[in-house]
Write an enzyme that holds these catalytic residues in place. Structure first.
Site, PDB file in Angstrom:
ATOM      1  N   HIS A   1      -2.642 -30.138  29.810  1.00  0.00           N
ATOM      2  CA  HIS A   1      -2.832 -29.104  30.562  1.00  0.00           C
ATOM      3  C   HIS A   1      -4.546 -29.020  30.795  1.00  0.00           C
ATOM      4  O   HIS A   1      -5.197 -29.746  30.010  1.00  0.00           O
ATOM      5  CB  HIS A   1      -2.417 -27.721  30.083  1.00  0.00           C
ATOM      6  CG  HIS A   1      -2.250 -26.769  30.797  1.00  0.00           C
ATOM      7  ND1 HIS A   1      -2.354 -26.947  32.303  1.00  0.00           N
ATOM      8  CD2 HIS A   1      -2.159 -25.169  30.698  1.00  0.00           C
ATOM      9  CE1 HIS A   1      -2.191 -25.351  32.882  1.00  0.00           C
ATOM     10  NE2 HIS A   1      -1.820 -24.616  31.930  1.00  0.00           N
TER      11      HIS A   1
ATOM     12  N   ASN B   1      -2.487 -17.019  26.592  1.00  0.00           N
ATOM     13  CA  ASN B   1      -2.394 -17.857  27.967  1.00  0.00           C
ATOM     14  C   ASN B   1      -3.591 -18.695  28.071  1.00  0.00           C
ATOM     15  O   ASN B   1      -4.647 -18.487  27.734  1.00  0.00           O
ATOM     16  CB  ASN B   1      -2.304 -17.009  28.951  1.00  0.00           C
ATOM     17  CG  ASN B   1      -1.899 -17.934  30.179  1.00  0.00           C
ATOM     18  OD1 ASN B   1      -3.163 -18.383  31.150  1.00  0.00           O
ATOM     19  ND2 ASN B   1      -0.761 -18.090  30.648  1.00  0.00           N
ATOM     20  N   SER B   2      -3.496 -20.023  28.458  1.00  0.00           N
ATOM     21  CA  SER B   2      -4.536 -21.044  28.608  1.00  0.00           C
ATOM     22  C   SER B   2      -5.688 -20.678  29.746  1.00  0.00           C
ATOM     23  O   SER B   2      -6.629 -21.093  29.158  1.00  0.00           O
ATOM     24  CB  SER B   2      -3.833 -22.269  29.336  1.00  0.00           C
ATOM     25  OG  SER B   2      -2.844 -22.804  28.437  1.00  0.00           O
TER      26      SER B   2
ATOM     27  N   SER C   1       8.749 -20.176  33.184  1.00  0.00           N
ATOM     28  CA  SER C   1       7.343 -19.841  32.557  1.00  0.00           C
ATOM     29  C   SER C   1       7.144 -18.905  31.723  1.00  0.00           C
ATOM     30  O   SER C   1       7.709 -17.827  32.110  1.00  0.00           O
ATOM     31  CB  SER C   1       6.474 -19.641  34.025  1.00  0.00           C
ATOM     32  OG  SER C   1       5.266 -18.924  33.714  1.00  0.00           O
ATOM     33  N   GLY C   2       6.582 -19.003  30.533  1.00  0.00           N
ATOM     34  CA  GLY C   2       6.229 -17.886  29.815  1.00  0.00           C
ATOM     35  C   GLY C   2       5.534 -16.876  30.295  1.00  0.00           C
ATOM     36  O   GLY C   2       5.625 -15.708  30.087  1.00  0.00           O
ATOM     37  N   LEU C   3       4.202 -17.537  31.098  1.00  0.00           N
ATOM     38  CA  LEU C   3       3.602 -16.053  31.583  1.00  0.00           C
ATOM     39  C   LEU C   3       4.496 -15.408  32.524  1.00  0.00           C
ATOM     40  O   LEU C   3       4.351 -14.215  32.438  1.00  0.00           O
ATOM     41  CB  LEU C   3       2.644 -16.914  32.287  1.00  0.00           C
ATOM     42  CG  LEU C   3       1.550 -15.911  33.362  1.00  0.00           C
ATOM     43  CD1 LEU C   3       0.755 -14.898  32.385  1.00  0.00           C
ATOM     44  CD2 LEU C   3       0.753 -16.836  34.242  1.00  0.00           C
TER      45      LEU C   3
ATOM     46  N   LYS D   1       0.597 -17.231  20.659  1.00  0.00           N
ATOM     47  CA  LYS D   1      -0.246 -17.891  21.616  1.00  0.00           C
ATOM     48  C   LYS D   1      -1.055 -17.327  22.622  1.00  0.00           C
ATOM     49  O   LYS D   1      -0.841 -15.898  22.561  1.00  0.00           O
ATOM     50  CB  LYS D   1       0.542 -18.811  22.369  1.00  0.00           C
ATOM     51  CG  LYS D   1       1.861 -18.342  23.241  1.00  0.00           C
ATOM     52  CD  LYS D   1       1.329 -17.829  24.728  1.00  0.00           C
ATOM     53  CE  LYS D   1       0.738 -18.923  25.636  1.00  0.00           C
ATOM     54  NZ  LYS D   1       1.453 -19.761  26.406  1.00  0.00           N
TER      55      LYS D   1
ATOM     56  N   GLU E   1       4.028 -26.117  23.008  1.00  0.00           N
ATOM     57  CA  GLU E   1       2.457 -26.687  22.956  1.00  0.00           C
ATOM     58  C   GLU E   1       1.823 -26.641  21.423  1.00  0.00           C
ATOM     59  O   GLU E   1       2.123 -25.763  20.699  1.00  0.00           O
ATOM     60  CB  GLU E   1       1.798 -25.801  23.985  1.00  0.00           C
ATOM     61  CG  GLU E   1       1.694 -23.959  23.495  1.00  0.00           C
ATOM     62  CD  GLU E   1       1.398 -23.127  24.560  1.00  0.00           C
ATOM     63  OE1 GLU E   1       2.019 -23.414  25.682  1.00  0.00           O
ATOM     64  OE2 GLU E   1       0.433 -22.360  24.509  1.00  0.00           O
TER      65      GLU E   1
ATOM     66  N   ASP F   1       9.339 -23.014  29.132  1.00  0.00           N
ATOM     67  CA  ASP F   1       8.085 -22.965  28.409  1.00  0.00           C
ATOM     68  C   ASP F   1       8.547 -22.337  27.083  1.00  0.00           C
ATOM     69  O   ASP F   1       8.484 -21.104  26.910  1.00  0.00           O
ATOM     70  CB  ASP F   1       7.054 -22.383  29.409  1.00  0.00           C
ATOM     71  CG  ASP F   1       5.812 -22.124  28.771  1.00  0.00           C
ATOM     72  OD1 ASP F   1       5.780 -22.376  27.617  1.00  0.00           O
ATOM     73  OD2 ASP F   1       5.065 -21.140  29.283  1.00  0.00           O
TER      74      ASP F   1
ATOM     75  N   ARG G   1       3.186 -30.346  24.490  1.00  0.00           N
ATOM     76  CA  ARG G   1       2.163 -30.232  25.551  1.00  0.00           C
ATOM     77  C   ARG G   1       0.864 -29.925  24.637  1.00  0.00           C
ATOM     78  O   ARG G   1       0.773 -29.421  23.642  1.00  0.00           O
ATOM     79  CB  ARG G   1       2.338 -28.850  26.190  1.00  0.00           C
ATOM     80  CG  ARG G   1       1.217 -27.795  26.569  1.00  0.00           C
ATOM     81  CD  ARG G   1       1.698 -26.914  27.458  1.00  0.00           C
ATOM     82  NE  ARG G   1       0.836 -25.718  27.806  1.00  0.00           N
ATOM     83  CZ  ARG G   1       0.908 -24.622  28.625  1.00  0.00           C
ATOM     84  NH1 ARG G   1       2.344 -24.366  28.800  1.00  0.00           N
ATOM     85  NH2 ARG G   1       0.194 -23.817  28.811  1.00  0.00           N
TER      86      ARG G   1
ATOM     87  N   ASP H   1       1.220 -12.548  27.955  1.00  0.00           N
ATOM     88  CA  ASP H   1       1.940 -13.744  27.470  1.00  0.00           C
ATOM     89  C   ASP H   1       1.298 -14.068  26.191  1.00  0.00           C
ATOM     90  O   ASP H   1       0.369 -15.138  26.020  1.00  0.00           O
ATOM     91  CB  ASP H   1       1.140 -14.848  28.567  1.00  0.00           C
ATOM     92  CG  ASP H   1       1.698 -16.180  28.456  1.00  0.00           C
ATOM     93  OD1 ASP H   1       2.792 -16.293  27.895  1.00  0.00           O
ATOM     94  OD2 ASP H   1       1.139 -17.237  28.953  1.00  0.00           O
TER      95      ASP H   1
ATOM     96  N   ASP I   1       6.426 -22.040  24.659  1.00  0.00           N
ATOM     97  CA  ASP I   1       5.134 -21.762  23.790  1.00  0.00           C
ATOM     98  C   ASP I   1       5.080 -22.576  22.621  1.00  0.00           C
ATOM     99  O   ASP I   1       4.986 -23.779  22.748  1.00  0.00           O
ATOM    100  CB  ASP I   1       5.117 -20.152  23.609  1.00  0.00           C
ATOM    101  CG  ASP I   1       5.037 -19.302  24.846  1.00  0.00           C
ATOM    102  OD1 ASP I   1       4.703 -19.873  25.909  1.00  0.00           O
ATOM    103  OD2 ASP I   1       5.442 -18.276  24.784  1.00  0.00           O
TER     104      ASP I   1
END
Ligand code: SPV
Ligand code: MG
Length: 426
Positions: free
Chosen positions: A320, A253-254, A177-179, A251, A245, A216, A289, A189, A218
């Site tokens: 997502h 974070n979502s 995970s990037g986060l 980026k 993504e 991930d 993504r 992130d 990104d």
């Protein structure tokens, strides 16, 4: 028609190039005699053969154009050898260099007949293809997992240690995970960690575990050029795949509540295509993504993008959502089925939850538990720090793993055994 013609060959990984050469020779004689070089001879001038001489001879014997096979064919053909074996003429491929022709057939040049050799296939080419495909076997495993009919779970990890724990607990694969990687480095992130720093972490994770890792990636750390370089380096390291993504670098974070922008479809498709081209014949997995639901663009946009990304060559689509219910995923999966798109769908249920049966009935391929190890370890570290700080003691600490448990995860036992084997007795 000649009485007999001799062909000497390695015949390793016998292919249609060999067959068509032998067929041409047989058309010119009653008896085609093939001499197969020994393993030692081949090693001496070419490479270690994949098949042994006996195995190679068995394949040649079963070719219908061949009448007789001789073992241990000499590299240097002499008149005595031809006489001993009742050979009238010797076939020579048209692509041989003059040096090699003189080396091999210098004594019997008057007996040589030239035949055309098929240049579009060779054993070396086959070996190169195999090496490219099988150097990254974890990619092969990940590709199978996301394509098979059962639901696959990828568990988050962000370090070598967490990757080991994921494997120990029976998961099939890892989400790097990037986060979580950013958080564990003390960073946000927002691409604050450079791509090479992320690569270093994921390299440790990959060494620590035999599971395939989906990184991930990104947005691919820039445009198509940065993304394809990332793919090349990850594939070289034996990482199984990357997820890219459709947002803009750097980026966000979502789950961060601020306006987020998507890259134009054509630009993102170019990025995916560049990644697909960069991996070549490797099985390296490329996941596209879409953040359409995250930025509030809805189902139509998500579907249009997913179809375009599939056409650009992505192996799977990650959709997502930040809703507290799986409504976005339900609506996407129902139209995706009707769109007859063939590539698998991956979901990340962080804010919403539904059980495995529901994901399965929707037709989801893979579920990613995206950040739970990072959050669990943050929680545990907080708890233990607060308690030690408060009590100025470690006496009342519960629920810690022992140091021995840590040694076990590090595989101390292997080192102890290696020391017995490799260190001199003192
Ligand atoms: C991550 O784990 O870094 C992800 C998933 O991208 S999420 O944080 O849910 O966006
Ligand atoms: Mg991420």
């Amino acid at each position: 028609m000649r009485k007999s013609i001799y062909v000497d060959m390695v015949a390793d990984l016998f292919h249609y190039g060999h067959v068509s050469y032998l067929r041409q020779v047989k058309e010119q004689c009653d008896c085609l005699i093939v001499g197969v070089h020994s393993d030692e001879t081949v090693q001496g001038y070419k490479r270690t053969p994949i098949m042994t001489m006996l195995e190679r001879m068995r394949v040649v014997e079963s070719c219908r154009y061949v009448d007789r096979v001789i073992a241990d064919a000499p590299l240097h053909v002499t008149t005595e050898y031809l006489e001993q074996n009742g050979i009238e003429f010797v076939a020579c491929p048209d692509n041989i260099s003059e040096t090699n022709r003189n080396l091999m057939y210098g004594d019997i040049l008057d007996k040589l007949l030239i035949f055309k050799y098929t240049n579009d296939i060779s054993t070396t080419q086959i070996i190169t293809r195999l090496c490219r495909i099988f150097t990254n076997t974890k990619a092969d495993t990940l590709k199978r997992l996301i394509n098979d009919s059962s639901l696959t779970y990828l568990m988050e990890a962000h370090s070598g240690l967490s990757a080991k724990i994921v494997e120990k607990n029976g998961f099939q694969g890892i989400w790097a995970s990037g986060l979580s990687i950013s958080a564990s480095l003390g960073l946000r992130d927002n691409n604050e960690a450079s791509w090479t720093q992320v690569l270093e972490v994921v390299n440790y994770m990959n060494d620590a575990s035999s599971l395939p890792i989906l990184l991930d990636g990104d947005t691919g750390y820039g445009n198509f050029n940065n993304a394809r370089r990332l793919v090349k380096k990850l594939d070289q390291l034996g990482i199984a795949g990357v997820c890219i993504e459709d947002k803009i670098f750097p980026k966000t974070n979502s789950f961060i509540e601020k306006a987020q922008q998507l890259a134009p479809i054509s630009e993102f498709c170019g990025k995916i295509k560049a990644c697909v081209d960069a991996r070549g014949v490797s099985q390296f997995v490329i996941v596209a993504r879409t953040e359409s639901f995250i930025v509030g663009l809805g189902l139509e946009e998500a579907l249009e993008r997913a179809i375009a990304y599939a056409e650009a060559g992505a192996d799977a689509i990650l959709v997502h959502s930040k809703k507290s219910t799986p409504a976005d995923i339900h609506s996407f999966m129902s139209v995706w089925r009707e769109a007859k798109a063939k590539i698998p769908v991956i979901v990340v249920p962080t804010t919403y939850f539904t059980d495995s049966e529901e994901f399965e009935s929707m037709g989801v391929s893979t579920v990613i538990w995206a950040n739970h190890n990072m959050r669990a370890s943050t929680y545990a570290m907080n708890e233990v720090c607060a308690q030690i700080q408060k009590t100025k003691s470690i006496n009342a600490l519960e629920r810690l793993v022992t140091i021995k448990d840590v040694f076990e995860l590090q595989d101390e036992q292997e080192l102890a055994e290696a020391e017995k084997k490799y260190l001199p007795l003192s």
